[in-house]
Design a protein around this motif. Structure first.
Motif, PDB file in Angstrom:
ATOM      1  N   THR A  35       0.970  -1.127   0.043  1.00  0.00           N
ATOM      2  CA  THR A  35       0.050   0.062  -0.347  1.00  0.00           C
ATOM      3  C   THR A  35       0.860   2.025  -0.197  1.00  0.00           C
ATOM      4  OG1 THR A  35      -1.572  -1.473   0.569  1.00  0.00           O
ATOM      5  CG2 THR A  35      -1.926   1.277   1.344  1.00  0.00           C
ATOM      6  N   GLU A  36       0.789   2.262  -0.726  1.00  0.00           N
ATOM      7  CA  GLU A  36       1.373   3.431  -1.267  1.00  0.00           C
ATOM      8  C   GLU A  36       0.649   4.348  -0.650  1.00  0.00           C
ATOM      9  OE1 GLU A  36       2.404   4.447  -5.584  1.00  0.00           O
ATOM     10  OE2 GLU A  36       3.182   2.953  -5.441  1.00  0.00           O
ATOM     11  N   PHE A  37       2.294   4.975   0.351  1.00  0.00           N
ATOM     12  CA  PHE A  37       1.367   6.169   0.644  1.00  0.00           C
ATOM     13  C   PHE A  37       2.444   7.426   1.152  1.00  0.00           C
ATOM     14  CE2 PHE A  37      -0.197   3.132   4.288  1.00  0.00           C
ATOM     15  CZ  PHE A  37      -1.102   3.484   4.034  1.00  0.00           C
ATOM     16  N   LYS A  38       1.975   8.773   0.242  1.00  0.00           N
ATOM     17  CA  LYS A  38       2.087   9.830  -0.100  1.00  0.00           C
ATOM     18  C   LYS A  38       2.165  11.007   1.593  1.00  0.00           C
ATOM     19  CE  LYS A  38       1.015   9.514  -4.731  1.00  0.00           C
ATOM     20  NZ  LYS A  38       0.080   9.815  -5.959  1.00  0.00           N
ATOM     21  N   GLY A  39       3.519  11.964   0.946  1.00  0.00           N
ATOM     22  CA  GLY A  39       2.894  13.138   1.937  1.00  0.00           C
ATOM     23  C   GLY A  39       4.536  14.054   1.851  1.00  0.00           C
ATOM     24  N   THR A  40       3.921  14.896   2.702  1.00  0.00           N
ATOM     25  CA  THR A  40       5.386  15.693   2.758  1.00  0.00           C
ATOM     26  C   THR A  40       6.022  15.674   4.553  1.00  0.00           C
ATOM     27  OG1 THR A  40       4.243  17.109   0.971  1.00  0.00           O
ATOM     28  CG2 THR A  40       5.755  18.413   2.385  1.00  0.00           C
ATOM     29  N   VAL A  41       7.176  15.985   4.309  1.00  0.00           N
ATOM     30  CA  VAL A  41       8.245  16.548   5.527  1.00  0.00           C
ATOM     31  C   VAL A  41       8.320  17.323   6.212  1.00  0.00           C
ATOM     32  CG1 VAL A  41       9.310  15.996   7.497  1.00  0.00           C
ATOM     33  CG2 VAL A  41       8.245  14.057   6.250  1.00  0.00           C
ATOM     34  N   ILE A  42       7.727  18.808   7.305  1.00  0.00           N
ATOM     35  CA  ILE A  42       7.551  20.001   7.242  1.00  0.00           C
ATOM     36  C   ILE A  42       8.490  19.943   9.025  1.00  0.00           C
ATOM     37  CG2 ILE A  42       5.997  20.250   5.520  1.00  0.00           C
ATOM     38  CD1 ILE A  42       4.077  21.633   7.657  1.00  0.00           C
TER      39      ILE A  42
ATOM     40  N   LEU B  77       7.505   8.637  -0.355  1.00  0.00           N
ATOM     41  CA  LEU B  77       6.219   7.709  -1.492  1.00  0.00           C
ATOM     42  C   LEU B  77       6.972   6.795  -0.753  1.00  0.00           C
ATOM     43  CD1 LEU B  77       4.108   6.501  -2.816  1.00  0.00           C
ATOM     44  CD2 LEU B  77       5.679   6.500  -4.915  1.00  0.00           C
ATOM     45  N   LEU B  78       5.889   6.397   0.051  1.00  0.00           N
ATOM     46  CA  LEU B  78       6.870   5.067   0.822  1.00  0.00           C
ATOM     47  C   LEU B  78       5.659   3.880   0.626  1.00  0.00           C
ATOM     48  CD1 LEU B  78       7.990   3.937   3.376  1.00  0.00           C
ATOM     49  CD2 LEU B  78       5.674   4.221   4.881  1.00  0.00           C
TER      50      LEU B  78
ATOM     51  N   ASP C   6      12.104  12.710  17.191  1.00  0.00           N
ATOM     52  CA  ASP C   6      12.067  11.705  16.357  1.00  0.00           C
ATOM     53  C   ASP C   6      10.199  11.735  15.972  1.00  0.00           C
ATOM     54  OD1 ASP C   6      14.708  10.748  15.452  1.00  0.00           O
ATOM     55  OD2 ASP C   6      14.591   9.069  16.292  1.00  0.00           O
ATOM     56  N   LEU C   7      10.061  11.626  14.990  1.00  0.00           N
ATOM     57  CA  LEU C   7       7.836  11.443  15.549  1.00  0.00           C
ATOM     58  C   LEU C   7       7.517   9.814  15.255  1.00  0.00           C
ATOM     59  CD1 LEU C   7       5.146  12.890  16.042  1.00  0.00           C
ATOM     60  CD2 LEU C   7       5.331  13.287  13.354  1.00  0.00           C
ATOM     61  N   LEU C   8       6.873   9.329  16.323  1.00  0.00           N
ATOM     62  CA  LEU C   8       6.329   7.824  16.070  1.00  0.00           C
ATOM     63  C   LEU C   8       5.039   7.829  15.398  1.00  0.00           C
ATOM     64  CD1 LEU C   8       9.194   7.578  17.367  1.00  0.00           C
ATOM     65  CD2 LEU C   8       7.655   5.149  17.922  1.00  0.00           C
ATOM     66  N   MET C   9       4.570   6.969  14.704  1.00  0.00           N
ATOM     67  CA  MET C   9       3.165   7.133  13.946  1.00  0.00           C
ATOM     68  C   MET C   9       2.540   6.202  13.635  1.00  0.00           C
ATOM     69  SD  MET C   9       3.307  10.917  11.166  1.00  0.00           S
ATOM     70  CE  MET C   9       1.649  10.551  11.355  1.00  0.00           C
ATOM     71  N   PRO C  10       1.503   5.593  14.025  1.00  0.00           N
ATOM     72  CA  PRO C  10       0.439   4.474  13.975  1.00  0.00           C
ATOM     73  C   PRO C  10       0.478   4.301  11.956  1.00  0.00           C
ATOM     74  CG  PRO C  10      -0.628   5.288  15.403  1.00  0.00           C
ATOM     75  CD  PRO C  10       0.898   6.715  14.940  1.00  0.00           C
ATOM     76  N   ILE C  11       1.137   3.304  11.201  1.00  0.00           N
ATOM     77  CA  ILE C  11       0.515   3.890   9.866  1.00  0.00           C
ATOM     78  C   ILE C  11      -0.942   3.787   9.591  1.00  0.00           C
ATOM     79  CG2 ILE C  11       0.919   2.484   8.102  1.00  0.00           C
ATOM     80  CD1 ILE C  11       3.140   1.117   9.244  1.00  0.00           C
TER      81      ILE C  11
ATOM     82  N   GLY D 133      -3.983   9.352   0.344  1.00  0.00           N
ATOM     83  CA  GLY D 133      -4.043  10.677  -0.199  1.00  0.00           C
ATOM     84  C   GLY D 133      -2.457  11.109   0.238  1.00  0.00           C
ATOM     85  N   LYS D 134      -2.450  13.049   0.308  1.00  0.00           N
ATOM     86  CA  LYS D 134      -1.240  13.637   1.173  1.00  0.00           C
ATOM     87  C   LYS D 134      -1.305  13.931   2.015  1.00  0.00           C
ATOM     88  CE  LYS D 134       1.051  17.638  -0.360  1.00  0.00           C
ATOM     89  NZ  LYS D 134       1.741  18.840  -1.382  1.00  0.00           N
ATOM     90  N   ASN D 135      -0.020  13.077   3.243  1.00  0.00           N
ATOM     91  CA  ASN D 135       0.047  13.371   4.362  1.00  0.00           C
ATOM     92  C   ASN D 135       1.015  14.513   5.116  1.00  0.00           C
ATOM     93  OD1 ASN D 135      -1.705  10.740   5.636  1.00  0.00           O
ATOM     94  ND2 ASN D 135      -0.110  10.071   3.978  1.00  0.00           N
ATOM     95  N   ILE D 136       0.571  15.847   5.426  1.00  0.00           N
ATOM     96  CA  ILE D 136       1.387  16.577   5.967  1.00  0.00           C
ATOM     97  C   ILE D 136       2.096  15.692   7.251  1.00  0.00           C
ATOM     98  CG2 ILE D 136       1.445  18.899   6.973  1.00  0.00           C
ATOM     99  CD1 ILE D 136       1.256  18.505   3.372  1.00  0.00           C
ATOM    100  N   ILE D 137       3.617  15.582   7.774  1.00  0.00           N
ATOM    101  CA  ILE D 137       3.957  15.578   9.109  1.00  0.00           C
ATOM    102  C   ILE D 137       5.384  16.472   9.132  1.00  0.00           C
ATOM    103  CG2 ILE D 137       5.312  14.219  10.011  1.00  0.00           C
ATOM    104  CD1 ILE D 137       4.226  11.859   7.867  1.00  0.00           C
TER     105      ILE D 137
END
Length: 432
Positions: free
Chosen positions: A44-51, A82-83, A103-108, A114-118
């Motif tokens: 499963t693909e996950f997209k996002g941006t880290v800011i 893209l993960l 560090d930030l831990l997040m449940p998948i 869609g797009k994730n903003i982390i």
């Protein structure tokens, strides 16, 4: 202000040329990629941006990894990632990390498809004024770090074993994958002689159908990653001749591997039309030595940047660089510092003038040192010595020497380079 000629010594050159499909067996390449694709079907693909949580600045080379696995990815020049997560790990946790940030831990399962903003929070290290006084001049701090190389680095020639990976993607699809084990003859920093690289083992997978008869070749290969060592090769980023083109500032302090570190920000001065770099340097407080550097090339002047990178191309093809990101990390052992890891991401838009749609290619290369020892012999086997202009994909020959690669019989681009090293660790040690 005109850039000095030495700036153009950087060997990250892309050769774009018509490629004959008869050179290698398309059938063999297709079979190899079929195996890789089968191993990637249940993802499963996950997209996002880290800011940055405060400045909203996009973080380049932020690391996103799946806990208790060797799967990870890094962000590009836009902070995007893209993960690909195996479906059997969807109940797991990812760790998002970046130099100088918490560090930030997040449940998948909390990620959107869609797009994730982390957002990451800066890890500011509160230092006692009694123990340390922050330098007032960022440039002087950088100069001191470069001048300390004779004191902080081993004065002996070193023989380093390293693992190297080179990936070309068309869009999101893998088009070419190459891996190699190399020996690096690391010449003492106090000398002006260049390091040398010897090829030990290599292999590749190439799907020429995805390249549209265009071959993107990274000229320099392992040498390109080695030249990110700005202590040994400061002329590739900045030195006494190019300091005047940059603004430097001490941004904050933090900790890396439990060591106190200055964070120095640099960018090219306003009004310059030539392309220069921007990014952050991480300098160890105790030894005033570079711990890491993360930087990018300013791509505003697209014509000049294209001339820097494109070595050869058909006349009817326009090539525009879209990203150029660099990272280098140093290790410390027994009071001395050593080159340890490099990662480079390059992006290009290829436009055939008689075609409606463009093709986007991404080239990723990284090299990790697995071990090193003192070696003053300086001897290289002439048949295996690489030239700085070597194109690795031309040197590698499919899956030669299966005994060396063992059960690791496909290249897994979504797995970390550390995972690849661990799978052939015994063979690496045997060859030392």
């Amino acid at each position: 202000m005109k850039q000095p000629t030495s700036f153009h010594r950087w060997t990250t050159i892309i050769a774009i040329a018509l490629f004959s499909l008869l050179v290698n067996s398309p059938k063999l390449a297709a079979n190899n990629f079929t195996n890789i694709q089968k191993s990637q079907q249940s993802f499963t693909e996950f997209k996002g941006t880290v800011i940055d949580i405060n400045t909203k600045e996009k973080l380049v080379f932020a690391d996103i990894s799946i806990n208790e696995s060797n799967i990870r990815t890094v962000t590009n020049t836009e902070g995007a990632f893209l993960l690909k997560v195996p479906n059997n790990l969807l109940g797991g946790v990812i760790t998002v990390s970046f130099l100088g940030y918490k560090d930030l831990l997040m449940p998948i399962e909390s990620l959107n498809k869609g797009k994730n903003i982390i957002s990451l929070e800066v890890s500011v290290n509160q230092l006692s004024a009694v123990n340390v006084s922050e330098p007032k001049d960022a440039l002087e701090l950088i100069k001191t770090a470069l001048n300390n190389k004779n004191e902080n680095y081993d004065s002996n020639q070193l023989l380093m074993t390293a693992f190297y990976r080179e990936t070309i993607k068309k869009g999101r699809k893998n088009a070419s994958l190459s891996e190699a084990v190399v020996d690096i003859y690391k010449i003492p920093y106090e000398t002006n002689r260049d390091d040398r690289i010897q090829l030990i083992k290599s292999r590749k997978n190439t799907d020429y159908a995805k390249l549209d008869t265009i071959a993107l070749k990274l000229r320099g290969g392992p040498y390109t990653t080695l030249h990110t060592d700005m202590v040994k090769y400061p002329e590739y980023v900045f030195n006494k001749d190019t300091y005047k083109f940059y603004d430097f500032s001490i941004e904050s302090t933090t900790q890396i591997n439990n060591r106190d570190v200055y964070v120095v920000k640099f960018k090219q001065k306003k009004g310059l039309t030539d392309p220069y770099y921007y990014g952050k340097l991480y300098i160890d407080m105790e030894t005033t030595t570079f711990v890491s550097a993360v930087f990018s090339l300013n791509l505003t002047n697209k014509k000049m940047v294209s001339e820097m990178f494109v070595y050869k191309k058909p006349r009817k093809v326009d090539v525009t660089p879209t990203q150029a990101n660099y990272r280098v990390d140093f290790k410390t052992k027994n009071g001395k510092w050593y080159y340890g890891y490099s990662n480079i991401q390059l992006g290009f838009k290829v436009n055939w003038r008689n075609k409606i749609f463009n093709s986007n290619y991404t080239l990723g290369i990284e090299m990790a040192v697995t071990d090193w020892k003192t070696d003053n012999s300086g001897k290289l086997e002439s048949g295996k010595m690489l030239r700085p202009t070597t194109v690795l994909v031309d040197e590698a020959s499919g899956f030669s020497d299966p005994e060396f690669w063992g059960e690791y019989n496909i290249i897994e681009p979504e797995k970390s380079i550390e995972s690849a090293i661990s799978k052939i660790a015994k063979q690496l040690k045997r060859g030392q």
